[in-house]
Design a protein around this motif. Sequence first.
Motif, PDB file in Angstrom:
ATOM      1  N   ALA A 116      52.200  -1.508  60.546  1.00 24.50           N
ATOM      2  CA  ALA A 116      51.958  -1.164  58.910  1.00 24.50           C
ATOM      3  C   ALA A 116      51.825   0.049  58.839  1.00 24.50           C
ATOM      4  CB  ALA A 116      51.002  -2.078  58.460  1.00 24.50           C
ATOM      5  N   ILE A 117      53.041   0.829  58.631  1.00 28.29           N
ATOM      6  CA  ILE A 117      52.845   2.282  58.577  1.00 28.29           C
ATOM      7  C   ILE A 117      52.022   2.559  57.326  1.00 28.29           C
ATOM      8  CG2 ILE A 117      53.989   4.472  58.006  1.00 28.29           C
ATOM      9  CD1 ILE A 117      56.527   3.120  59.641  1.00 28.29           C
ATOM     10  N   THR A 118      52.359   1.797  56.191  1.00 20.15           N
ATOM     11  CA  THR A 118      51.664   1.923  54.927  1.00 20.15           C
ATOM     12  C   THR A 118      51.457   0.506  54.425  1.00 20.15           C
ATOM     13  OG1 THR A 118      53.475   1.991  53.161  1.00 20.15           O
ATOM     14  CG2 THR A 118      52.500   4.171  54.380  1.00 20.15           C
ATOM     15  N   PRO A 119      50.675   0.086  53.504  1.00 26.42           N
ATOM     16  CA  PRO A 119      50.832  -1.443  52.885  1.00 26.42           C
ATOM     17  C   PRO A 119      52.098  -1.995  52.638  1.00 26.42           C
ATOM     18  CG  PRO A 119      48.673  -0.386  52.161  1.00 26.42           C
ATOM     19  CD  PRO A 119      49.669   0.798  52.729  1.00 26.42           C
ATOM     20  N   SER A 120      52.945  -0.991  52.275  1.00 25.87           N
ATOM     21  CA  SER A 120      54.356  -1.656  51.848  1.00 25.87           C
ATOM     22  C   SER A 120      55.411  -1.040  52.815  1.00 25.87           C
ATOM     23  CB  SER A 120      54.624  -1.135  50.624  1.00 25.87           C
ATOM     24  OG  SER A 120      54.604   0.408  50.326  1.00 25.87           O
ATOM     25  N   VAL A 121      55.244  -0.402  53.853  1.00 27.55           N
ATOM     26  CA  VAL A 121      56.222  -0.106  54.769  1.00 27.55           C
ATOM     27  C   VAL A 121      55.874  -0.491  56.344  1.00 27.55           C
ATOM     28  CG1 VAL A 121      57.551   1.921  56.135  1.00 27.55           C
ATOM     29  CG2 VAL A 121      56.827   1.916  53.431  1.00 27.55           C
ATOM     30  N   HIS A 122      56.697  -1.408  56.919  1.00 24.09           N
ATOM     31  CA  HIS A 122      56.377  -2.139  57.951  1.00 24.09           C
ATOM     32  C   HIS A 122      57.462  -1.888  58.830  1.00 24.09           C
ATOM     33  CE1 HIS A 122      53.244  -4.588  56.136  1.00 24.09           C
ATOM     34  NE2 HIS A 122      54.152  -4.253  55.040  1.00 24.09           N
ATOM     35  N   TRP A 123      57.101  -1.518  60.237  1.00 25.64           N
ATOM     36  CA  TRP A 123      57.909  -1.241  61.459  1.00 25.64           C
ATOM     37  C   TRP A 123      57.954  -2.307  62.433  1.00 25.64           C
ATOM     38  CZ3 TRP A 123      56.539   3.268  65.564  1.00 25.64           C
ATOM     39  CH2 TRP A 123      57.826   3.220  66.238  1.00 25.64           C
ATOM     40  N   ARG A 124      59.099  -2.774  62.964  1.00 27.15           N
ATOM     41  CA  ARG A 124      58.908  -3.756  63.985  1.00 27.15           C
ATOM     42  C   ARG A 124      59.945  -3.232  65.113  1.00 27.15           C
ATOM     43  NH1 ARG A 124      59.857 -10.333  63.013  1.00 27.15           N
ATOM     44  NH2 ARG A 124      57.709  -9.905  62.892  1.00 27.15           N
ATOM     45  N   THR A 125      59.531  -3.567  66.247  1.00 31.62           N
ATOM     46  CA  THR A 125      60.121  -3.477  67.513  1.00 31.62           C
ATOM     47  C   THR A 125      60.253  -4.783  68.273  1.00 31.62           C
ATOM     48  OG1 THR A 125      59.717  -0.927  67.545  1.00 31.62           O
ATOM     49  CG2 THR A 125      60.513  -1.835  69.626  1.00 31.62           C
ATOM     50  N   GLU A 126      61.531  -5.273  68.688  1.00 24.64           N
ATOM     51  CA  GLU A 126      61.502  -6.692  69.395  1.00 24.64           C
ATOM     52  C   GLU A 126      62.566  -6.269  70.766  1.00 24.64           C
ATOM     53  OE1 GLU A 126      62.159 -11.148  67.899  1.00 24.64           O
ATOM     54  OE2 GLU A 126      63.385  -9.503  67.162  1.00 24.64           O
ATOM     55  N   VAL A 127      62.224  -7.068  71.658  1.00 23.30           N
ATOM     56  CA  VAL A 127      62.798  -7.445  72.702  1.00 23.30           C
ATOM     57  C   VAL A 127      63.200  -8.829  72.719  1.00 23.30           C
ATOM     58  CG1 VAL A 127      63.219  -7.200  75.406  1.00 23.30           C
ATOM     59  CG2 VAL A 127      61.945  -5.335  74.005  1.00 23.30           C
ATOM     60  N   LYS A 128      64.481  -9.234  72.953  1.00 25.22           N
ATOM     61  CA  LYS A 128      64.795 -10.712  72.990  1.00 25.22           C
ATOM     62  C   LYS A 128      65.724 -10.943  74.276  1.00 25.22           C
ATOM     63  CE  LYS A 128      65.657 -13.205  69.248  1.00 25.22           C
ATOM     64  NZ  LYS A 128      66.137 -13.633  68.087  1.00 25.22           N
ATOM     65  N   TRP A 129      65.530 -12.007  74.847  1.00 22.40           N
ATOM     66  CA  TRP A 129      66.352 -12.661  75.981  1.00 22.40           C
ATOM     67  C   TRP A 129      66.888 -13.813  75.590  1.00 22.40           C
ATOM     68  CZ3 TRP A 129      65.342 -17.248  78.750  1.00 22.40           C
ATOM     69  CH2 TRP A 129      66.338 -17.306  79.803  1.00 22.40           C
ATOM     70  N   MET A 130      68.406 -13.991  75.713  1.00 24.49           N
ATOM     71  CA  MET A 130      68.691 -15.334  75.459  1.00 24.49           C
ATOM     72  C   MET A 130      69.485 -15.921  76.430  1.00 24.49           C
ATOM     73  SD  MET A 130      69.653 -14.791  71.377  1.00 24.49           S
ATOM     74  CE  MET A 130      70.432 -13.134  71.566  1.00 24.49           C
ATOM     75  N   GLN A 131      69.699 -17.337  76.683  1.00 23.39           N
ATOM     76  CA  GLN A 131      70.561 -17.821  77.694  1.00 23.39           C
ATOM     77  C   GLN A 131      71.193 -19.031  77.123  1.00 23.39           C
ATOM     78  OE1 GLN A 131      69.158 -17.991  81.805  1.00 23.39           O
ATOM     79  NE2 GLN A 131      69.970 -20.259  81.763  1.00 23.39           N
ATOM     80  N   SER A 132      72.523 -18.936  77.382  1.00 20.65           N
ATOM     81  CA  SER A 132      73.388 -20.162  76.585  1.00 20.65           C
ATOM     82  C   SER A 132      73.809 -20.951  77.729  1.00 20.65           C
ATOM     83  CB  SER A 132      74.565 -19.466  75.896  1.00 20.65           C
ATOM     84  OG  SER A 132      75.385 -20.565  75.451  1.00 20.65           O
TER      85      SER A 132
END
Length: 159
Positions: A116-132
Amino acid sequence: TPNTTITLNSSTYIGNDFPDSTARWRYFHNFYSIIQLHKKWAVTVGVDVGAQQAAEQKSQLHTWWNTVVLLQYKANHQLSYCLRGEHFSDPQKIQLATGLPYGATVDGLSANVDYAITPSVHWRTEVKWMQSSTAVFQKLTQALTRQQVTMATSIAVDL
């Protein structure tokens, strides 16, 4: 909500997602529970189930479903981490349009960091692995593969 440490949610959608000329009924239900294990730790367990008419004016239904488990750690009021495992099954390509003559079953694992950079600005970083179960993910070379790893970052602003 049964108590202050358990949250239950149940949501249902019944309707049509197509133009009137090709109307098909869709039924969808989402259920999840958030269990607050500790002040900083929470587990979310959820399931989605959907069904949609196979074609206009037909009684046959095509179904899909998803299960998910999340483990979240809130380090402080600005920083949190989450691990997520999920299983998704869509054999008739209702939600996952593969562009192929078959649907897919997909398992996934992901990890994200929220800040939460500020109460109204949020930053997300995500790594995702998927297998079908089948080759549905497209590589840069246009070839299809059964596995995919992605990394994404985003900023959300509450207005």
